[in-house]
Design a protein around this motif. Structure first.
Motif, PDB file in Angstrom:
ATOM      1  N   GLY A 118       0.805  -1.215   0.000  1.00  0.00           N
ATOM      2  CA  GLY A 118       0.000   0.000   0.000  1.00  0.00           C
ATOM      3  C   GLY A 118       0.835   1.261   0.000  1.00  0.00           C
ATOM      4  N   GLU A 119       2.170   1.106  -0.024  1.00  0.00           N
ATOM      5  CA  GLU A 119       3.054   2.266  -0.062  1.00  0.00           C
ATOM      6  C   GLU A 119       2.817   3.118  -1.300  1.00  0.00           C
ATOM      7  N   ILE A 120       2.236   2.491  -2.318  1.00  0.00           N
ATOM      8  CA  ILE A 120       1.986   3.190  -3.568  1.00  0.00           C
ATOM      9  C   ILE A 120       1.050   4.387  -3.383  1.00  0.00           C
ATOM     10  N   THR A 121       0.197   4.346  -2.347  1.00  0.00           N
ATOM     11  CA  THR A 121      -0.746   5.444  -2.129  1.00  0.00           C
ATOM     12  C   THR A 121      -0.035   6.766  -1.879  1.00  0.00           C
ATOM     13  N   SER A 122       1.132   6.707  -1.212  1.00  0.00           N
ATOM     14  CA  SER A 122       1.880   7.944  -0.961  1.00  0.00           C
ATOM     15  C   SER A 122       2.511   8.467  -2.242  1.00  0.00           C
ATOM     16  N   ASP A 123       2.799   7.560  -3.184  1.00  0.00           N
ATOM     17  CA  ASP A 123       3.363   7.985  -4.467  1.00  0.00           C
ATOM     18  C   ASP A 123       2.297   8.573  -5.381  1.00  0.00           C
ATOM     19  N   LEU A 124       1.072   8.084  -5.245  1.00  0.00           N
ATOM     20  CA  LEU A 124      -0.007   8.545  -6.122  1.00  0.00           C
ATOM     21  C   LEU A 124      -0.380  10.001  -5.878  1.00  0.00           C
ATOM     22  N   ILE A 125      -0.132  10.498  -4.670  1.00  0.00           N
ATOM     23  CA  ILE A 125      -0.501  11.886  -4.375  1.00  0.00           C
ATOM     24  C   ILE A 125       0.627  12.864  -4.710  1.00  0.00           C
ATOM     25  N   LYS A 126       1.762  12.336  -5.152  1.00  0.00           N
ATOM     26  CA  LYS A 126       2.878  13.203  -5.535  1.00  0.00           C
ATOM     27  C   LYS A 126       2.624  13.786  -6.923  1.00  0.00           C
ATOM     28  N   PRO A 127       3.145  14.992  -7.170  1.00  0.00           N
ATOM     29  CA  PRO A 127       2.904  15.654  -8.472  1.00  0.00           C
ATOM     30  C   PRO A 127       3.781  15.097  -9.590  1.00  0.00           C
ATOM     31  N   MET A 128       3.912  13.766  -9.633  1.00  0.00           N
ATOM     32  CA  MET A 128       4.716  13.099 -10.651  1.00  0.00           C
ATOM     33  C   MET A 128       4.031  11.795 -11.044  1.00  0.00           C
ATOM     34  N   GLY A 129       4.160  11.420 -12.299  1.00  0.00           N
ATOM     35  CA  GLY A 129       3.598  10.152 -12.732  1.00  0.00           C
ATOM     36  C   GLY A 129       4.302   8.993 -12.058  1.00  0.00           C
ATOM     37  N   PHE A 130       3.545   8.001 -11.597  1.00  0.00           N
ATOM     38  CA  PHE A 130       4.140   6.879 -10.864  1.00  0.00           C
ATOM     39  C   PHE A 130       5.118   6.098 -11.727  1.00  0.00           C
ATOM     40  N   MET A 131       4.755   5.831 -12.972  1.00  0.00           N
ATOM     41  CA  MET A 131       5.638   5.054 -13.841  1.00  0.00           C
ATOM     42  C   MET A 131       6.920   5.820 -14.126  1.00  0.00           C
ATOM     43  N   ARG A 132       6.810   7.116 -14.457  1.00  0.00           N
ATOM     44  CA  ARG A 132       8.001   7.912 -14.749  1.00  0.00           C
ATOM     45  C   ARG A 132       8.884   8.053 -13.513  1.00  0.00           C
ATOM     46  N   MET A 133       8.263   8.287 -12.367  1.00  0.00           N
ATOM     47  CA  MET A 133       9.013   8.402 -11.124  1.00  0.00           C
ATOM     48  C   MET A 133       9.748   7.097 -10.819  1.00  0.00           C
ATOM     49  N   THR A 134       9.064   5.978 -10.992  1.00  0.00           N
ATOM     50  CA  THR A 134       9.663   4.675 -10.744  1.00  0.00           C
ATOM     51  C   THR A 134      10.783   4.396 -11.739  1.00  0.00           C
ATOM     52  N   PHE A 135      10.594   4.819 -12.980  1.00  0.00           N
ATOM     53  CA  PHE A 135      11.620   4.612 -14.009  1.00  0.00           C
ATOM     54  C   PHE A 135      12.910   5.315 -13.645  1.00  0.00           C
ATOM     55  N   PHE A 136      12.835   6.582 -13.279  1.00  0.00           N
ATOM     56  CA  PHE A 136      14.044   7.339 -12.954  1.00  0.00           C
ATOM     57  C   PHE A 136      14.691   6.820 -11.673  1.00  0.00           C
TER      58      PHE A 136
ATOM     59  N   ASN B   1      13.382  -3.728 -20.577  1.00  0.00           N
ATOM     60  CA  ASN B   1      13.406  -4.562 -19.375  1.00  0.00           C
ATOM     61  C   ASN B   1      12.587  -3.925 -18.251  1.00  0.00           C
ATOM     62  N   PHE B   2      12.733  -2.621 -18.081  1.00  0.00           N
ATOM     63  CA  PHE B   2      11.974  -1.924 -17.044  1.00  0.00           C
ATOM     64  C   PHE B   2      10.478  -1.990 -17.313  1.00  0.00           C
ATOM     65  N   LEU B   3      10.069  -1.708 -18.544  1.00  0.00           N
ATOM     66  CA  LEU B   3       8.638  -1.697 -18.874  1.00  0.00           C
ATOM     67  C   LEU B   3       8.023  -3.083 -18.691  1.00  0.00           C
ATOM     68  N   VAL B   4       8.760  -4.118 -19.076  1.00  0.00           N
ATOM     69  CA  VAL B   4       8.270  -5.486 -18.875  1.00  0.00           C
ATOM     70  C   VAL B   4       8.095  -5.762 -17.381  1.00  0.00           C
ATOM     71  N   SER B   5       9.085  -5.352 -16.581  1.00  0.00           N
ATOM     72  CA  SER B   5       9.017  -5.546 -15.129  1.00  0.00           C
ATOM     73  C   SER B   5       7.872  -4.739 -14.520  1.00  0.00           C
ATOM     74  N   PHE B   6       7.686  -3.524 -14.995  1.00  0.00           N
ATOM     75  CA  PHE B   6       6.630  -2.659 -14.474  1.00  0.00           C
ATOM     76  C   PHE B   6       5.254  -3.240 -14.789  1.00  0.00           C
ATOM     77  N   ILE B   7       5.091  -3.730 -16.015  1.00  0.00           N
ATOM     78  CA  ILE B   7       3.819  -4.343 -16.412  1.00  0.00           C
ATOM     79  C   ILE B   7       3.528  -5.571 -15.554  1.00  0.00           C
ATOM     80  N   CYS B   8       4.548  -6.399 -15.339  1.00  0.00           N
ATOM     81  CA  CYS B   8       4.367  -7.591 -14.494  1.00  0.00           C
ATOM     82  C   CYS B   8       4.016  -7.189 -13.066  1.00  0.00           C
ATOM     83  N   ALA B   9       4.645  -6.131 -12.566  1.00  0.00           N
ATOM     84  CA  ALA B   9       4.369  -5.668 -11.201  1.00  0.00           C
ATOM     85  C   ALA B   9       2.927  -5.216 -11.052  1.00  0.00           C
ATOM     86  N   LEU B  10       2.359  -4.642 -12.094  1.00  0.00           N
ATOM     87  CA  LEU B  10       0.980  -4.161 -12.026  1.00  0.00           C
ATOM     88  C   LEU B  10      -0.020  -5.292 -11.788  1.00  0.00           C
TER      89      LEU B  10
END
Length: 264
Positions: free
Chosen positions: A89-107, A156-165
């Protein structure tokens, strides 16, 4: 200004990876041990001084060298971290940030991959000198390889991100991450070059995006493809980056409606 925020996330990723040096070193060494095991297996296979497909023993040593570099960029810890954010549920704190979750996770993931890549390159440079691994003479090859390697990381990142979803539905990550690693390692060419596979498996592998993770960068570095052929292969990497990006957008919009927070 917006890009500055993501660069800060990138820096935090680097700092986070270097802060836990034990995990960093263990992660790199585990990949190195796997590569070393593959090295000695192939050494036994090539003991009779044979040529398998278009690869002799010198070619295979170079291939294993590049395979290790490509596979080390995205660590196990980086993959599981995305899934754990969803599960806990840690993702909830990321969702309220003024940044896209996928882009933030990518960087963040890209930043964490920098020290891993540096250590991996240092280790393999020493190994390359010791094992007398053939290296390209042209600096252009290195330049093209670096571009292809960056694209391989994105795939590789996008594949991992999709699997994580998928953790939004399964509420578990270990099975998903391990299954993903098995499939990707096999069809990316990390275990065996794709053009050494049976024809049916080759057709399947070349129809999937995973070849862009190991096989394409390796082929470019080894100069088995060059000129326009290399350009076409990199364009295929770009196309798969776009396709996977679209897939993750669609899956994200579906997944965000299924948020389930356990224990938080």
């Amino acid at each position: 200004m917006k890009m500055r925020k993501y660069l800060k996330i990138f820096t935090c990723g680097v700092q986070d990876a270097t802060a836990y040096r034990g995990n960093l070193i263990v992660g790199v060494l585990s990949n190195f041990i796997i590569t070393a095991v593959m090295f000695y297996i192939w050494q036994v296979i090539y003991a009779a001084n044979v040529t398998i497909g278009s690869y002799n023993w010198e070619d295979m040593k170079t291939y294993l060298f590049i395979s290790f570099i490509c596979n080390s960029t995205l660590s196990w810890a980086a993959e599981t971290k995305i899934s754990k954010k969803i599960i806990t549920g840690e993702i909830t704190s990321d969702l309220i940030k003024p940044m896209g979750f996928m882009r933030m996770t990518f960087f963040e993931t890209a930043g964490a991959g920098v020290p891993v890549s540096v250590i991996s390159i240092i280790i393999m440079t020493v190994v390359a000198v010791f094992m007398k691994i053939q290296m390209p003479a042209s600096p252009i090859v290195y330049f093209v390889f670096i571009i292809s390697h960056i694209l391989s990381f994105v795939i590789n990142f996008l594949v991992s991100f999709i699997c994580a979803l998928f953790c939004f539905w399964t509420e578990n990550y270990f099975g998903i991450v391990k299954s993903k690693q098995v499939v990707v390692n096999f069809f990316s060419g990390a275990l065996i070059p794709l053009n050494m596979m049976p024809e049916m498996l080759q057709k399947i592998a070349f129809a999937l995006p995973f070849q862009g993770i190991v096989f394409i960068p390796s082929s470019i570095f080894m100069e088995t493809v060059a000129g326009m052929d290399a350009i076409y292969l990199m364009l295929s990497q770009v196309v798969w980056c776009i396709i996977l990006y679209i897939v993750q957008i669609i899956l994200w919009h579906c997944a965000i409606k299924k948020v389930v927070i356990n224990g938080g």
